[in-house]
Every structure is written in structure tokens, then in C-alpha cells.
Design a protein around this motif. Sequence first.
Motif, PDB file in Angstrom:
ATOM      1  N   PRO A  19       0.822  -1.209   0.000  1.00 26.22           N
ATOM      2  CA  PRO A  19       0.000   0.000   0.000  1.00 26.22           C
ATOM      3  C   PRO A  19       0.862   1.266   0.000  1.00 26.22           C
ATOM      4  CG  PRO A  19      -0.298  -1.309   2.034  1.00 26.22           C
ATOM      5  CD  PRO A  19       0.680  -2.031   1.170  1.00 26.22           C
ATOM      6  N   PRO A  20       0.356   2.375  -0.563  1.00 27.88           N
ATOM      7  CA  PRO A  20      -1.010   2.538  -1.058  1.00 27.88           C
ATOM      8  C   PRO A  20      -1.203   2.174  -2.533  1.00 27.88           C
ATOM      9  CG  PRO A  20       0.091   4.671  -0.946  1.00 27.88           C
ATOM     10  CD  PRO A  20       1.065   3.658  -0.407  1.00 27.88           C
ATOM     11  N   VAL A  21      -0.110   2.041  -3.329  1.00 34.66           N
ATOM     12  CA  VAL A  21      -0.346   1.834  -4.768  1.00 34.66           C
ATOM     13  C   VAL A  21       0.433   0.621  -5.314  1.00 34.66           C
ATOM     14  CG1 VAL A  21      -0.970   4.247  -5.224  1.00 34.66           C
ATOM     15  CG2 VAL A  21       1.428   3.539  -5.489  1.00 34.66           C
ATOM     16  N   ASN A  22       0.854  -0.286  -4.402  1.00 33.56           N
ATOM     17  CA  ASN A  22       1.594  -1.495  -4.810  1.00 33.56           C
ATOM     18  C   ASN A  22       2.832  -1.169  -5.644  1.00 33.56           C
ATOM     19  OD1 ASN A  22      -0.337  -3.126  -3.518  1.00 33.56           O
ATOM     20  ND2 ASN A  22      -1.702  -2.893  -5.276  1.00 33.56           N
ATOM     21  N   ALA A  23       3.535  -0.123  -5.197  1.00 40.67           N
ATOM     22  CA  ALA A  23       4.741   0.301  -5.915  1.00 40.67           C
ATOM     23  C   ALA A  23       5.817  -0.785  -5.820  1.00 40.67           C
ATOM     24  CB  ALA A  23       5.262   1.613  -5.330  1.00 40.67           C
ATOM     25  N   LEU A  24       6.731  -0.750  -6.802  1.00 37.66           N
ATOM     26  CA  LEU A  24       7.763  -1.784  -6.922  1.00 37.66           C
ATOM     27  C   LEU A  24       8.960  -1.450  -6.031  1.00 37.66           C
ATOM     28  CD1 LEU A  24       7.478  -2.161 -10.794  1.00 37.66           C
ATOM     29  CD2 LEU A  24       6.822  -3.896  -9.111  1.00 37.66           C
ATOM     30  N   CYS A  58      -0.389  -1.344 -10.144  1.00 37.60           N
ATOM     31  CA  CYS A  58       0.942  -0.933  -9.670  1.00 37.60           C
ATOM     32  C   CYS A  58       1.237   0.504 -10.100  1.00 37.60           C
ATOM     33  CB  CYS A  58       1.991  -1.882 -10.233  1.00 37.60           C
ATOM     34  SG  CYS A  58       3.666  -1.457  -9.741  1.00 37.60           S
ATOM     35  N   GLY A  59       1.663   1.318  -9.132  1.00 33.05           N
ATOM     36  CA  GLY A  59       1.984   2.725  -9.404  1.00 33.05           C
ATOM     37  C   GLY A  59       3.405   2.949  -9.884  1.00 33.05           C
ATOM     38  N   GLY A  60       4.153   1.871 -10.160  1.00 30.11           N
ATOM     39  CA  GLY A  60       5.521   2.021 -10.675  1.00 30.11           C
ATOM     40  C   GLY A  60       6.555   1.960  -9.575  1.00 30.11           C
ATOM     41  N   ALA A  61       7.713   2.524  -9.858  1.00 31.81           N
ATOM     42  CA  ALA A  61       8.793   2.522  -8.855  1.00 31.81           C
ATOM     43  C   ALA A  61       8.288   3.158  -7.567  1.00 31.81           C
ATOM     44  CB  ALA A  61       9.986   3.317  -9.391  1.00 31.81           C
ATOM     45  N   ASP A  62       8.841   2.707  -6.448  1.00 31.52           N
ATOM     46  CA  ASP A  62       8.410   3.254  -5.156  1.00 31.52           C
ATOM     47  C   ASP A  62       9.139   4.575  -4.922  1.00 31.52           C
ATOM     48  OD1 ASP A  62       7.831   3.800  -2.452  1.00 31.52           O
ATOM     49  OD2 ASP A  62       7.447   1.672  -2.118  1.00 31.52           O
ATOM     50  N   ILE A  63       8.377   5.666  -5.051  1.00 37.61           N
ATOM     51  CA  ILE A  63       9.023   6.978  -4.971  1.00 37.61           C
ATOM     52  C   ILE A  63       9.589   7.247  -3.570  1.00 37.61           C
ATOM     53  CG2 ILE A  63       7.773   8.050  -6.900  1.00 37.61           C
ATOM     54  CD1 ILE A  63       5.740   9.137  -5.049  1.00 37.61           C
ATOM     55  N   ARG A  64       9.171   6.448  -2.577  1.00 42.03           N
ATOM     56  CA  ARG A  64       9.717   6.621  -1.223  1.00 42.03           C
ATOM     57  C   ARG A  64      11.165   6.134  -1.149  1.00 42.03           C
ATOM     58  NH1 ARG A  64       4.441   3.667   1.133  1.00 42.03           N
ATOM     59  NH2 ARG A  64       5.133   2.343  -0.581  1.00 42.03           N
ATOM     60  N   LEU A  98       1.352   2.154 -13.967  1.00 47.07           N
ATOM     61  CA  LEU A  98       2.169   3.323 -14.333  1.00 47.07           C
ATOM     62  C   LEU A  98       3.660   3.000 -14.256  1.00 47.07           C
ATOM     63  CD1 LEU A  98       0.301   6.119 -12.310  1.00 47.07           C
ATOM     64  CD2 LEU A  98       0.034   5.530 -14.730  1.00 47.07           C
ATOM     65  N   GLY A  99       4.421   3.652 -15.107  1.00 49.21           N
ATOM     66  CA  GLY A  99       5.876   3.527 -15.049  1.00 49.21           C
ATOM     67  C   GLY A  99       6.306   2.065 -15.073  1.00 49.21           C
ATOM     68  N   GLY A 100       7.099   1.682 -14.056  1.00 51.39           N
ATOM     69  CA  GLY A 100       7.562   0.298 -13.971  1.00 51.39           C
ATOM     70  C   GLY A 100       6.407  -0.687 -13.855  1.00 51.39           C
ATOM     71  N   GLY A 101       5.284  -0.246 -13.327  1.00 54.89           N
ATOM     72  CA  GLY A 101       4.099  -1.115 -13.246  1.00 54.89           C
ATOM     73  C   GLY A 101       3.541  -1.401 -14.634  1.00 54.89           C
TER      74      GLY A 101
HETATM   75  C1  LIG Z   1      12.894   4.286 -12.778  1.00 56.90           C
HETATM   76  C2  LIG Z   1      11.499   4.726 -12.653  1.00 56.90           C
HETATM   77  C3  LIG Z   1      10.449   3.893 -12.697  1.00 56.90           C
HETATM   78  C4  LIG Z   1      10.609   2.410 -12.896  1.00 56.90           C
HETATM   79  C5  LIG Z   1       9.078   4.385 -12.527  1.00 56.90           C
HETATM   80  O1  LIG Z   1       8.153   3.630 -12.399  1.00 56.90           O
HETATM   81  S1  LIG Z   1       8.861   6.094 -12.486  1.00 56.90           S
HETATM   82  C6  LIG Z   1       7.125   6.258 -12.158  1.00 56.90           C
HETATM   83  C7  LIG Z   1       6.845   6.249 -10.685  1.00 56.90           C
HETATM   84  N1  LIG Z   1       5.421   6.415 -10.442  1.00 56.90           N
HETATM   85  C8  LIG Z   1       4.814   7.586 -10.494  1.00 56.90           C
HETATM   86  O2  LIG Z   1       5.406   8.612 -10.787  1.00 56.90           O
HETATM   87  C9  LIG Z   1       3.358   7.582 -10.124  1.00 56.90           C
HETATM   88  C10 LIG Z   1       3.073   8.778  -9.240  1.00 56.90           C
HETATM   89  N2  LIG Z   1       1.757   8.670  -8.622  1.00 56.90           N
HETATM   90  C11 LIG Z   1       0.633   9.071  -9.233  1.00 56.90           C
HETATM   91  O3  LIG Z   1       0.582   9.438 -10.386  1.00 56.90           O
HETATM   92  C12 LIG Z   1      -0.590   9.048  -8.379  1.00 56.90           C
HETATM   93  O4  LIG Z   1      -0.212   9.096  -7.010  1.00 56.90           O
HETATM   94  C13 LIG Z   1      -1.474   7.803  -8.609  1.00 56.90           C
HETATM   95  C14 LIG Z   1      -2.127   7.901  -9.994  1.00 56.90           C
HETATM   96  C15 LIG Z   1      -0.701   6.490  -8.480  1.00 56.90           C
HETATM   97  C16 LIG Z   1      -2.611   7.781  -7.544  1.00 56.90           C
HETATM   98  O5  LIG Z   1      -3.276   9.027  -7.603  1.00 56.90           O
HETATM   99  P1  LIG Z   1      -4.395   9.397  -6.529  1.00 56.90           P
HETATM  100  O6  LIG Z   1      -5.409   8.312  -6.498  1.00 56.90           O
HETATM  101  O7  LIG Z   1      -4.859  10.774  -6.875  1.00 56.90           O
HETATM  102  O8  LIG Z   1      -3.678   9.370  -5.120  1.00 56.90           O
HETATM  103  P2  LIG Z   1      -2.463  10.229  -4.553  1.00 56.90           P
HETATM  104  O9  LIG Z   1      -1.692  10.901  -5.633  1.00 56.90           O
HETATM  105  O10 LIG Z   1      -2.966  11.057  -3.442  1.00 56.90           O
HETATM  106  O11 LIG Z   1      -1.515   9.065  -3.971  1.00 56.90           O
HETATM  107  C17 LIG Z   1      -2.014   8.230  -2.926  1.00 56.90           C
HETATM  108  C18 LIG Z   1      -0.850   7.799  -2.082  1.00 56.90           C
HETATM  109  O12 LIG Z   1      -0.016   6.960  -2.878  1.00 56.90           O
HETATM  110  C19 LIG Z   1       1.329   7.425  -2.779  1.00 56.90           C
HETATM  111  N3  LIG Z   1       2.017   7.082  -4.030  1.00 56.90           N
HETATM  112  C20 LIG Z   1       1.634   7.370  -5.275  1.00 56.90           C
HETATM  113  N4  LIG Z   1       2.493   6.876  -6.171  1.00 56.90           N
HETATM  114  C21 LIG Z   1       3.446   6.243  -5.450  1.00 56.90           C
HETATM  115  C22 LIG Z   1       4.628   5.535  -5.823  1.00 56.90           C
HETATM  116  N5  LIG Z   1       4.990   5.359  -7.107  1.00 56.90           N
HETATM  117  N6  LIG Z   1       5.383   5.031  -4.832  1.00 56.90           N
HETATM  118  C23 LIG Z   1       5.031   5.175  -3.545  1.00 56.90           C
HETATM  119  N7  LIG Z   1       3.919   5.836  -3.122  1.00 56.90           N
HETATM  120  C24 LIG Z   1       3.147   6.354  -4.082  1.00 56.90           C
HETATM  121  C25 LIG Z   1       1.172   8.924  -2.598  1.00 56.90           C
HETATM  122  O13 LIG Z   1       2.356   9.465  -2.092  1.00 56.90           O
HETATM  123  C26 LIG Z   1       0.025   8.965  -1.619  1.00 56.90           C
HETATM  124  O14 LIG Z   1       0.535   8.624  -0.344  1.00 56.90           O
HETATM  125  P3  LIG Z   1      -0.035   9.321   0.972  1.00 56.90           P
HETATM  126  O15 LIG Z   1       0.212  10.785   0.779  1.00 56.90           O
HETATM  127  O16 LIG Z   1      -1.502   8.976   1.011  1.00 56.90           O
HETATM  128  O17 LIG Z   1       0.754   8.722   2.072  1.00 56.90           O
END
Ligand SMILES: C/C=C(\C)C(=O)SCCNC(=O)CCNC(=O)[C@H](O)C(C)(C)COP(=O)(O)OP(=O)(O)OC[C@H]1O[C@@H](n2cnc3c(N)ncnc32)[C@H](O)[C@@H]1OP(=O)(O)O
Length: 193
Positions: A19-24, A58-64, A98-101
Motif C-alpha cells: 500500500p497505497p499503490v503497490n509500488a515496486l 501498480c503505481g511504478g517505482a516506489d518513490i519513497r 504506471l511507469g515500472g508497473g
Molecule cells: C525508474 C522509474 C520507474 C521504474 C518508474 O516507475 S517512475 C514512475 C513512478 N510512479 C509515479 O510517478 C506515479 C506517481 N503517482 C501518481 O501518479 C498518483 O499518485 C497515482 C495515480 C498512483 C494515484 O493518484 P491518486 O489516487 O490521486 O492518489 P495520490 O496521488 O494522493 O496518492 C495516494 C498515495 O499513494 C502514494 N504514491 C503514489 N504513487 C506512489 C509511488 N509510485 N510510490 C510510492 N507511493 C506512491 C502517494 O504518495 C500517496 O501517499 P499518501 O500521501 O496517502 O501517504
Amino acid sequence: MTRYEIVKRSVALITLTNPPVNALSSAVRLALSKNVERAMGDPEVTAVVICGENGTFCGGADIREFSEPLQGPPLLPLLDAVEAGEKPVVAAIEGVALGGGFELALFCHYRVAHYKSRLGLPEVTLGILPAAGATQRLPRLIGIPASLQMITTGQHILAQEALKLGILDQVTQKNVCEVAVEFALGAVGMSGA
Ligand SMILES: C/C=C(\C)C(=O)SCCNC(=O)CCNC(=O)[C@H](O)C(C)(C)COP(=O)(O)OP(=O)(O)OC[C@H]1O[C@@H](n2cnc3c(N)ncnc32)[C@H](O)[C@@H]1OP(=O)(O)O
């Protein structure tokens, strides 16, 4: 970080659970890698479905983890193992891929998506380009102009558009995991099992 279960007697269902987006995250990549190996090595398993829990693929790479040095297995060898597997792997996409997902889904042999899901490569919005195979796999599916549009804008596209472009094999309004499991059984000639 991932859940592994056998459904319909022979389909390995691997669920991303981060959680929250099943990031990798590094832990997800490690668990996914082990579970793909487990499924490919189990003679009882005929096909594999990969999905995400809580309505998100999956929201892709874990931005954390972006500020830390890379730990755990890199993404590309893991995706290569998915693609090279001798058993069909179906991505069950719900919410976002998204992204890696999205790249994970592209390396699966088939993609089934819920009609409300969105797919995209937001890397450009982070100042980088997709680096785990999307720049090759996407043009092979949909050609260079449509791929460039997705890669250079980072825009998400809806499942119906992805189906029309040729990214998806099936779009459903039903439970996407269940539909993907049926799709996987069909791919190995076991429909209705
Ligand atoms: C190398 C690079 C590689 C392999 C990549 O994959 S780069 C791509 C990385 N991913 C992203 O950039 C996606 C960014 N996120 C979004 O676009 C959006 O958050 C979402 C579409 C995934 C969801 O949107 P929404 O429903 O409006 O919700 P929030 O934006 O409020 O997000 C909810 C919480 O999820 C956390 N989050 C979102 N994406 C990630 C992620 N990739 N890794 C870890 N956590 C993620 C976001 O921070 C929110 O957290 P809280 O604030 O609720 O704690």
C-alpha cells in the motif's frame, strides 16, 4: 509484499501487496522475483496471473525509495524472467499501471484490464525516460508514433483506448482477477476448468 496462491487448481495468482499503490519497492521486486521463479518451477502450475491488491495494479517505482541507493533486484532482469517464462503470464490491471508497473504488464504475455483502469509512463514528469523495457516493448505493440506520444507526454490512457491501440488483450467490467484467471486457463487450453 506479494501474496502467492494457487487458484482453479493450476493457476499461480501473484498479488502485489504494497500500500497505497503497490509500488515496486526493493522488497516487492525481491518477492515478485521469488514467486515468479516458484510458479515457473512448479509442475502443477500451468499459467500465472499477476494482479495488485486493493483495486490498484501498480503505481511504478516506489518513490519513497528514490533518495536511497538501489537495493534488491533491479527491475529489468525480473521483467526478463517474466517474459522468458515458459508458462503464460497474464497481467490483471485495475486502477493504474504506471511507469515500472506498466512495464511489468508489458513484459507479461497477455494483459486484461478493468474498463476504468489507466495506463501510462509518467517517467518524463520526473525528468527521466522509461528504462525497464517500455521503449522497446511498447513500439512493438503499438508502433513508434503512439509510443512516442505516451513516452514524451506521460499522459495516462484509459483501458478502452489501450485496447484499441493494441496494448490490451481484453477489457472487462467484471472482477479483473477472475477474468484474467479464465483468460490464463484459455491460453493453456483449459477454459472452464
Ligand atoms: C525508474 C522509474 C520507474 C521504474 C518508474 O516507475 S517512475 C514512475 C513512478 N510512479 C509515479 O510517478 C506515479 C506517481 N503517482 C501518481 O501518479 C498518483 O499518485 C497515482 C495515480 C498512483 C494515484 O493518484 P491518486 O489516487 O490521486 O492518489 P495520490 O496521488 O494522493 O496518492 C495516494 C498515495 O499513494 C502514494 N504514491 C503514489 N504513487 C506512489 C509511488 N509510485 N510510490 C510510492 N507511493 C506512491 C502517494 O504518495 C500517496 O501517499 P499518501 O500521501 O496517502 O501517504
